[in-house]
Enzyme design. Sequence first.
Site, PDB file in Angstrom:
ATOM      1  N   GLU A  80      -3.961   4.638  -6.591  1.00 33.78           N
ATOM      2  CA  GLU A  80      -2.939   5.619  -6.982  1.00 33.78           C
ATOM      3  C   GLU A  80      -2.577   5.512  -8.467  1.00 33.78           C
ATOM      4  O   GLU A  80      -1.409   5.299  -8.828  1.00 33.78           O
ATOM      5  CB  GLU A  80      -1.698   5.478  -6.104  1.00 33.78           C
ATOM      6  CG  GLU A  80      -1.981   5.801  -4.647  1.00 33.78           C
ATOM      7  CD  GLU A  80      -0.735   5.790  -3.765  1.00 33.78           C
ATOM      8  OE1 GLU A  80       0.295   5.215  -4.175  1.00 33.78           O
ATOM      9  OE2 GLU A  80      -0.802   6.359  -2.653  1.00 33.78           O
ATOM     10  N   GLU A 115       7.265  -2.297   2.281  1.00 32.32           N
ATOM     11  CA  GLU A 115       6.569  -1.394   3.199  1.00 32.32           C
ATOM     12  C   GLU A 115       6.542  -1.920   4.635  1.00 32.32           C
ATOM     13  O   GLU A 115       5.735  -1.472   5.445  1.00 32.32           O
ATOM     14  CB  GLU A 115       5.158  -1.087   2.676  1.00 32.32           C
ATOM     15  CG  GLU A 115       5.231  -0.155   1.477  1.00 32.32           C
ATOM     16  CD  GLU A 115       3.895   0.255   0.896  1.00 32.32           C
ATOM     17  OE1 GLU A 115       2.895  -0.456   1.129  1.00 32.32           O
ATOM     18  OE2 GLU A 115       3.853   1.275   0.193  1.00 32.32           O
ATOM     19  N   LYS A 116       7.448  -2.840   4.951  1.00 37.39           N
ATOM     20  CA  LYS A 116       7.404  -3.392   6.306  1.00 37.39           C
ATOM     21  C   LYS A 116       7.795  -2.351   7.348  1.00 37.39           C
ATOM     22  O   LYS A 116       7.422  -2.473   8.509  1.00 37.39           O
ATOM     23  CB  LYS A 116       8.263  -4.640   6.432  1.00 37.39           C
ATOM     24  CG  LYS A 116       9.767  -4.474   6.328  1.00 37.39           C
ATOM     25  CD  LYS A 116      10.442  -5.828   6.586  1.00 37.39           C
ATOM     26  CE  LYS A 116      11.950  -5.762   6.415  1.00 37.39           C
ATOM     27  NZ  LYS A 116      12.341  -5.561   4.999  1.00 37.39           N
ATOM     28  N   TYR A 117       8.544  -1.314   6.931  1.00 38.68           N
ATOM     29  CA  TYR A 117       8.881  -0.256   7.881  1.00 38.68           C
ATOM     30  C   TYR A 117       8.053   1.007   7.661  1.00 38.68           C
ATOM     31  O   TYR A 117       8.332   2.046   8.256  1.00 38.68           O
ATOM     32  CB  TYR A 117      10.375   0.071   7.824  1.00 38.68           C
ATOM     33  CG  TYR A 117      11.237  -1.088   8.262  1.00 38.68           C
ATOM     34  CD1 TYR A 117      11.016  -1.705   9.493  1.00 38.68           C
ATOM     35  CD2 TYR A 117      12.254  -1.572   7.449  1.00 38.68           C
ATOM     36  CE1 TYR A 117      11.788  -2.786   9.899  1.00 38.68           C
ATOM     37  CE2 TYR A 117      13.029  -2.644   7.842  1.00 38.68           C
ATOM     38  CZ  TYR A 117      12.798  -3.249   9.068  1.00 38.68           C
ATOM     39  OH  TYR A 117      13.559  -4.310   9.457  1.00 38.68           O
ATOM     40  N   HIS A 118       7.072   0.928   6.751  1.00 30.56           N
ATOM     41  CA  HIS A 118       6.154   2.058   6.613  1.00 30.56           C
ATOM     42  C   HIS A 118       5.359   2.174   7.913  1.00 30.56           C
ATOM     43  O   HIS A 118       4.904   1.178   8.462  1.00 30.56           O
ATOM     44  CB  HIS A 118       5.210   1.815   5.434  1.00 30.56           C
ATOM     45  CG  HIS A 118       4.388   3.016   5.054  1.00 30.56           C
ATOM     46  ND1 HIS A 118       3.410   3.532   5.865  1.00 30.56           N
ATOM     47  CD2 HIS A 118       4.413   3.811   3.963  1.00 30.56           C
ATOM     48  CE1 HIS A 118       2.864   4.593   5.280  1.00 30.56           C
ATOM     49  NE2 HIS A 118       3.464   4.784   4.119  1.00 30.56           N
ATOM     50  N   GLU A 126      -5.480   7.992   2.695  1.00 32.73           N
ATOM     51  CA  GLU A 126      -4.291   7.461   3.357  1.00 32.73           C
ATOM     52  C   GLU A 126      -3.472   8.600   3.932  1.00 32.73           C
ATOM     53  O   GLU A 126      -3.353   9.666   3.319  1.00 32.73           O
ATOM     54  CB  GLU A 126      -3.383   6.711   2.359  1.00 32.73           C
ATOM     55  CG  GLU A 126      -3.983   5.478   1.737  1.00 32.73           C
ATOM     56  CD  GLU A 126      -2.993   4.797   0.782  1.00 32.73           C
ATOM     57  OE1 GLU A 126      -1.773   5.047   0.889  1.00 32.73           O
ATOM     58  OE2 GLU A 126      -3.451   4.032  -0.081  1.00 32.73           O
TER      59      GLU A 126
END
Length: 689
Positions: A150, A356-359, A308
């Site tokens: 990105e 990003e643990k809750y992504h 992604e």
Amino acid sequence: MSPPVTPKIAFGGDYNPEQWPDHVWDQDYRLFDAARFDTVTLGVFDWALIQPALDVYDFTLLDRIVERAAAEGRAICLATGTGAHPAWLARAYPEVTRTDFEGRRHRFGQRHNSCPSSPVFRRLSAELARRMARRYGGHPAVIAWHIGNEYGGACYCELCAAGFRQWLRERYGSLEALNAAWYTTFWAHTFGDWDEIEPPSALTEHWRGPDHTAFQGITLDYRRFMSDAMLANFRDEKAAIRETCPDVPVTTNFMGLYQPIDYHRWAPHLDFASWDNYPPDDTARVRMALAHDLMRGLKDGQPFWVMEQTPSTTASRDVNPLKRPGVMRLWSWQAVAHGADAVLFFQLRASRGACEKYHGAVIGHAGRGDTRVFREVAQLGAEFARLGGTVLGARTPARVALLFDWDSWWAVEMTDGLSRLVRYQQVVQAYYTALWDAGVDVDVVPVTAGLDGYDVVVAPLLHMVKGDLAQRLEEVAARGGSVVTTFLSGRVDEDDNAFLTDVPGPLGPLTGVRVDEWDARGPDFVNPVRLRDTGPDSGSQIEPEIEPEIEVESRLFFEIVIPAGAETVGTYTADFYAGTPAVTRNAFGAGHGWYVAAGLDQRGVSWVVRRVLDHHGIELRYPDVQDLETAVRVTPAGDRILFLLNHRNEAIEVTAERDGVELFTKSRVRAGEPVKIEACGVLLVQEDM
Ligand SMILES: [Zn+2]
């Protein structure tokens, strides 16, 4: 070079086993089997693991990760790992970090954190890619290279300032040419030495942020330079890979409608395009379609990868809405309908910590395979498996092109004296929406693209007219095609200097109008526009659903137009310019140049676009069925596959227009008979030859 060769639509995604002990890998691969994942993207952020110190490279863990994936029969999209640099690098060489727009030199932290002009970064990132390629480039499981991650943002450090000056020397050759391009006699800016030139930032030319600049020419060139500087990083790594790995295709994951990087400048250097699809909410279906078509247009219509997407939620926004049941599947098929040959997720397993643990992830923290999200992913995997290689390499047969131009996007949104409320993407999307609603395939292409194959070229907000573009648009009309352009087009040249002619500059002959003056108003101000076409197409050829005369609203920007040969198709109905043209059509050669002088509402834009499509007899697919998206791909063998995508929460029934076979059920579809698409449903119909 072609995209990676796969036996079917590649399916899987970003996988980070380096975050987990071995028994979790076992669990993961069992679940990957259940989901029919055939492709994993590995190593996107592994720099610090692979190179723990300047002179130490340690591939022990990555070797195991790669070998395990290969032993499990997965294809590997292997990242070079340079999307974030290690802490030791920033400590040893503070110049590898970026300096921001406000002039603050950053210290180690976050990701995408490297100065693109830093010689140390360039040397070490290329060296990492070189070593990765030597080690894994010949591995049969590695089917693609994923360079960096990105690319984006900007840096304003001294190294970038020096790089900018060198870029300017190459672009302009002399200070005289540079001073002319930047119009530096204004505000005592004449430069007498290259070293006097500063990057445009909050400390120099800007006041209210990156879009407010005293010198558009300087800021435009800095954006071009920054895009090229990051492209140079990509090319460094690609060249290093190519030393030992000549045959594996290379990409990097783009971000669709992302303003800071001009993807058209990058596209020639990629072997195939790929992008990360993270729409802000569940109303983004048209925006996603536009972005898919833009990505397909990067490589001349060649299929791209969705590198992604989230199976469920994102993590970086204030509010991260969940994809409702069926939506992930629907949007995945939408990508395929628009030209994707791979559908990959970020992420396959949720990370345990950090931001990003809750992504959303295919496998959550509990490691279950019996969640709704997992079941839907596995169902999609089964569908891709059943479809096999049917659509691989298939192209979109578009007769309509929409021009997309980063220079115009940058210029129109950083310019004083117009309207800060007119947004390039919104205007482009309004015209794209009209085409989407009509069920028409569209190629979204750069302004340098060949236009010979198109009957209709739509060029919203073509603010900057570069090179021979005006002439090539005239050629489209001269041979019988239609060109549609809008307000704020034909204003400036490549340097963002105004044309010393009537507006719309070089588009004047084609459009047959001159813009005498213009008015910009706040969002609440409306000037109704009456659209009425009495031209040669009125009457029998017009589809019954196109009303011959309607009144619509226009907002934000109102150009006052004096026809210079064009006929009036729409008129303003209020204010001192009531009765003057708001939409015109000019006969040019065997075709037409349309000019839409005001910010019409969607109904108005669609009315104009429909008339143009109708003039060319372009097939509209279910134009009156709200929420039904269609697309066609034509396979290398010549088979025509029609995609029907129902974005509604209830079933839609339409009448089939052609005979064919529905590819999921293998049932016959007969022209004239009803076809039902379930809520959030998808049908693929292979039409009879
Ligand atoms: Zn820098």
